[in-house]
Scaffold this motif. Structure first.
Motif, PDB file in Angstrom:
ATOM      1  N   ALA A 167       0.835  -1.205   0.000  1.00  0.00           N
ATOM      2  CA  ALA A 167       0.000   0.000   0.000  1.00  0.00           C
ATOM      3  C   ALA A 167       0.870   1.256   0.000  1.00  0.00           C
ATOM      4  O   ALA A 167       0.581   2.222  -0.721  1.00  0.00           O
ATOM      5  N   ALA A 168       1.931   1.239   0.781  1.00  0.00           N
ATOM      6  CA  ALA A 168       2.843   2.381   0.808  1.00  0.00           C
ATOM      7  C   ALA A 168       3.534   2.554  -0.544  1.00  0.00           C
ATOM      8  O   ALA A 168       3.699   3.680  -1.029  1.00  0.00           O
ATOM      9  N   LEU A 169       3.919   1.454  -1.161  1.00  0.00           N
ATOM     10  CA  LEU A 169       4.564   1.505  -2.471  1.00  0.00           C
ATOM     11  C   LEU A 169       3.640   2.110  -3.516  1.00  0.00           C
ATOM     12  O   LEU A 169       4.042   2.988  -4.289  1.00  0.00           O
ATOM     13  N   VAL A 170       2.380   1.684  -3.523  1.00  0.00           N
ATOM     14  CA  VAL A 170       1.417   2.221  -4.483  1.00  0.00           C
ATOM     15  C   VAL A 170       1.147   3.695  -4.203  1.00  0.00           C
ATOM     16  O   VAL A 170       1.045   4.506  -5.131  1.00  0.00           O
ATOM     17  N   ALA A 171       1.067   4.073  -2.923  1.00  0.00           N
ATOM     18  CA  ALA A 171       0.827   5.480  -2.582  1.00  0.00           C
ATOM     19  C   ALA A 171       1.983   6.362  -3.042  1.00  0.00           C
ATOM     20  O   ALA A 171       1.763   7.436  -3.609  1.00  0.00           O
ATOM     21  N   VAL A 172       3.201   5.900  -2.817  1.00  0.00           N
ATOM     22  CA  VAL A 172       4.367   6.666  -3.274  1.00  0.00           C
ATOM     23  C   VAL A 172       4.365   6.768  -4.798  1.00  0.00           C
ATOM     24  O   VAL A 172       4.618   7.832  -5.364  1.00  0.00           O
ATOM     25  N   GLY A 173       4.065   5.670  -5.471  1.00  0.00           N
ATOM     26  CA  GLY A 173       4.000   5.694  -6.925  1.00  0.00           C
ATOM     27  C   GLY A 173       2.941   6.650  -7.435  1.00  0.00           C
ATOM     28  O   GLY A 173       3.154   7.381  -8.405  1.00  0.00           O
ATOM     29  N   ALA A 174       1.782   6.672  -6.768  1.00  0.00           N
ATOM     30  CA  ALA A 174       0.717   7.585  -7.176  1.00  0.00           C
ATOM     31  C   ALA A 174       1.140   9.037  -6.978  1.00  0.00           C
ATOM     32  O   ALA A 174       0.891   9.887  -7.845  1.00  0.00           O
ATOM     33  N   LEU A 175       1.790   9.333  -5.864  1.00  0.00           N
ATOM     34  CA  LEU A 175       2.251  10.703  -5.630  1.00  0.00           C
ATOM     35  C   LEU A 175       3.315  11.119  -6.640  1.00  0.00           C
ATOM     36  O   LEU A 175       3.296  12.250  -7.145  1.00  0.00           O
ATOM     37  N   VAL A 176       4.229  10.232  -6.941  1.00  0.00           N
ATOM     38  CA  VAL A 176       5.249  10.533  -7.956  1.00  0.00           C
ATOM     39  C   VAL A 176       4.593  10.730  -9.317  1.00  0.00           C
ATOM     40  O   VAL A 176       4.935  11.657 -10.057  1.00  0.00           O
ATOM     41  N   GLY A 177       3.616   9.887  -9.640  1.00  0.00           N
ATOM     42  CA  GLY A 177       2.903  10.030 -10.904  1.00  0.00           C
ATOM     43  C   GLY A 177       2.176  11.340 -11.017  1.00  0.00           C
ATOM     44  O   GLY A 177       2.201  12.004 -12.063  1.00  0.00           O
TER      45      GLY A 177
END
Length: 118
Positions: free
Chosen positions: A42-52
């Motif tokens: 979940a943290a990985l996806v959240a970081v990816g979404a913020l970077v995106g």
């Protein structure tokens, strides 16, 4: 023309969101839905979404400065959604790299990746 671009962005966002969900469910099924793994994913996806979203906003600003006549850009909310889902999917590309680094640093973990028991 605007409808076609908007539809394309909706399809792309739905496709990337669906692929992310499929990858996550597959990965979690392989590791047994451990709470730590779920939290890390979940943290990985959240970081990816913020970077995106950040990259999408930077791209929109750059595109607005150099805008030439051409097709209209998608609406802001749709662009943010597409950027977040794209970033969430692309960050999953780090998972195989992380597994390789883990195997290099701890070769005994290869048995676990291959389905063995420690």
């Amino acid at each position: 023309m605007t409808t076609r671009i908007t539809d394309s962005d909706l399809v792309q966002a739905a496709l990337y969101g669906g692929l992310t969900l499929v990858l996550d469910v597959w990965l979690l099924a392989r590791v047994g839905y451990d709470g730590r793994v779920v939290a890390a994913l979940a943290a990985l996806v959240a970081v990816g979404a913020l970077v995106g979203v950040g990259l999408g906003r930077a791209s929109a600003r750059r595109g607005a400065r150099a805008r030439r006549t051409g097709p209209p850009v998608p609406q802001g909310g749709l662009r943010v959604l597409r950027s977040a889902l794209t970033g969430g999917l692309y960050i999953h590309l780090a998972l195989p790299a992380a597994a390789l680094v883990d195997v290099v640093l701890r070769p005994e973990h290869l048995i676990g990746y291959l389905g063995g028991v420690f």
